[in-house]
Every structure is written in structure tokens, then in C-alpha cells.
Enzyme design. Structure first.
Site, PDB file in Angstrom:
ATOM      1  N   SER A 147      23.137 -56.265 -61.318  1.00 35.43           N
ATOM      2  CA  SER A 147      22.435 -54.984 -61.327  1.00 35.43           C
ATOM      3  C   SER A 147      22.837 -54.170 -60.110  1.00 35.43           C
ATOM      4  O   SER A 147      23.063 -54.733 -59.032  1.00 35.43           O
ATOM      5  CB  SER A 147      20.918 -55.200 -61.299  1.00 35.43           C
ATOM      6  OG  SER A 147      20.236 -53.959 -61.195  1.00 35.43           O
ATOM      7  N   TYR A 158      13.594 -58.737 -57.069  1.00 34.96           N
ATOM      8  CA  TYR A 158      14.603 -58.617 -58.125  1.00 34.96           C
ATOM      9  C   TYR A 158      15.968 -58.292 -57.520  1.00 34.96           C
ATOM     10  O   TYR A 158      16.985 -58.880 -57.892  1.00 34.96           O
ATOM     11  CB  TYR A 158      14.173 -57.527 -59.106  1.00 34.96           C
ATOM     12  CG  TYR A 158      15.203 -57.151 -60.139  1.00 34.96           C
ATOM     13  CD1 TYR A 158      15.530 -58.014 -61.173  1.00 34.96           C
ATOM     14  CD2 TYR A 158      15.831 -55.901 -60.101  1.00 34.96           C
ATOM     15  CE1 TYR A 158      16.460 -57.657 -62.138  1.00 34.96           C
ATOM     16  CE2 TYR A 158      16.760 -55.531 -61.061  1.00 34.96           C
ATOM     17  CZ  TYR A 158      17.075 -56.410 -62.071  1.00 34.96           C
ATOM     18  OH  TYR A 158      17.991 -56.063 -63.031  1.00 34.96           O
TER      19      TYR A 158
END
Length: 264
Positions: A147, A158
Site C-alpha cells: 500500500s 496498518y
């Protein structure tokens, strides 16, 4: 029709796709099927069976339920794939996704643990599980889905998990190259997806978290040169390219697919 199919860039390859029940994983399964792959679709959600059924009849697709947040789940998924096809040429790790959106000081320890378990461990476990068979055959490609949120707001755990995916990609690429194994990743940016049939988490906890999530969306769009989210197809196509022999001289690379946002 068979001749068209033989042109697929994944023709004859056994491709395992995790997180295949929805989102990027599901779209990757569709694109890989169009490119003549033999598919093993893995997810912990039963919807994965429907995804397998929706693929064209020409696609040899099987599916298996597994919880990839556990080593046992990853080991079982790989064992199933090897039982079905005797080899795994490509492993595409698409499980992951931020569960909560909030400034770091508002994450309690359980939430931090859950984010890492969701977005780092499935890729770590699957990579470890698939490696011995790839080493034995002297060939293989692992494509991780990272990501660009390694540079982003309101998702620090995250982001840390995806930073781990990036480091896993570069370090294992160095280690595995001598065995004919490539390890690469894409780093998707913001991606438009239909409403999730399996929710990632409990959903925003009131107006404050809605606002924190909106900040994530605004920052994601502002950080792109194209000033928009990408489509699922725009994410899946680069993943399938990296999985193919067209990318045979690419390893250890994390390719940003974020409309010009490079992440970090």
C-alpha cells in the site's frame, strides 16, 4: 477460442490468489483467468466459491477456505494447491486492509495487534508456506499487495504492517533469487470498490471516526497527481503483469500504483 486463450500471459501457470472473495483479490482472479492461468482461490469467506464459479469455464479454478492470519491456514492452503496441481508457479498475496481509521493515540493495544495480524501476517505466512515448493522446482513468483499508505494519515498500525510487506519483499527477493524465485509487490493507492460483502471491521464508531476516515480519503486523493481513486482493474492489471514472464527481470521491486502518489 482455445487459440486466443493460449495467448494469455499466464498460460499454463498455476496461480494462487489470496483474499480472492472480494476487492483487489477477486479482480486479480478475473484478470488472471482471462490470461489463461490455472487458479487456486483462497479466502476465509465462503463467497470465494461463488467467485470461482463466475470465472469462465475455460479457467481451471479451484477454491479453498483458510484463515491466513494463522500459520496453519497458510500451510493448509498451500498443501491444497499442491494436491490439486502439483506445483504453484505464482502466489499473489492480496489479504489485508485497514480496519480502523484514527490518529495513532486513539488506537488501543488490541486494535494495533489486530491491524498487524490482518495486514502483515497473511503475507508473511503465505510466503513462508509457498517457498519450499518453489525452491524445489527452482522457479516461482511471489507478488505481494502492499500500500502507498506507508505514507499516510490515521492508519499508523496498518502503515507499519505494509512497511513490513515492503521489507519482506526486498529482503526475500535478495535471498531467493539464486533459486529462480522473484519476489515483487505493488503498492495500491486509494481504490474504488463496490460495497464490501464481508466488512473489514465494525464500521465507523460515530461521527468522530467518520471524520477521521474522511481525512484519509481527502489525503489520499490530494496525494495523487491524478486527483482520483483508481479502479479495481487498474490495480489488478499491474499485479498480473508482475506475475507474468513479461516481468522476468524484475525482482525486489515495490511498484506504486497510486495515480502518481509514490508512497515511501
Amino acid at each position: 477460442m482455445h487459440n486466443d486463450h493460449a495467448q494469455g500471459i499466464l498460460d499454463g501457470k498455476v496461480v494462487l490468489v489470496t483474499g480472492a472473495a472480494q476487492g483487489i483479490g477477486r479482480e486479480v482472479a478475473r484478470v488472471a483467468a482471462d490470461q489463461a492461468a490455472c487458479l487456486v482461490l483462497v479466502d476465509r469467506a465462503e463467497q470465494v466459491a461463488q467467485v470461482a464459479e463466475e470465472l469462465p469455464a475455460s479457467a481451471k479454478a479451484v477454491h479453498v477456505l483458510a484463515d491466513l492470519e494463522t500459520w496453519a491456514g497458510a500451510e493448509a492452503a498451500v498443501a491444497y494447491a499442491l494436491e490439486q496441481f502439483d506445483r504453484i508457479d505464482v502466489c499473489i498475496n492480496a489479504v489485508g486492509g485497514t480496519i480502523w481509521a484514527r490518529p495513532f493515540e486513539h488506537y488501543d493495544p488490541e486494535k494495533i495487534q489486530a491491524e498487524i495480524t490482518r495486514s502483515l501476517f497473511p503475507t508473511l505466512w503465505m510466503t513462508r508456506a509457498v517457498l519450499p515448493s518453489m525452491k524445489a522446482q527452482g522457479a516461482g513468483t511471489i507478488v505481494n499487495v502492499s500500500s502507498i499508505a506507508t505514507r499516510g494519515i490515521n492508519r499508523v498500525p496498518y502503515s507499519a504492517a505494509k512497511g513490513g510487506v515492503n521489507a519482506l519483499t526486498s529482503a526475500l527477493a535478495m535471498e531467493a533469487a539464486a533459486d529462480g524465485i522473484r519476489v515483487v509487490a505493488t503498492a495500491p493507492g486509494g481504490t474504488q470498490a463496490p460495497a464490501r460483502t464481508i466488512p473489514r471491521g465494525p464500521g465507523p464508531e460515530g461521527a468522530q471516526e467518520q471524520q477521521w476516515m474522511q481525512q484519509v480519503v481527502d489525503q489520499t486523493v490530494d496525494s495523487t497527481l491524478m486527483q482520483r481513486y483508481g479502479t479495481l482493474r487498474e490495480q489488478a492489471e499491474p499485479i498480473v503483469f508482475l506475475a507474468s514472464d513479461a516481468a522476468s527481470y524484475i525482482t525486489g521491486t515495490v511498484l506504486p500504483v497510486g495515480g502518481g502518489d509514490q508512497g515511501m
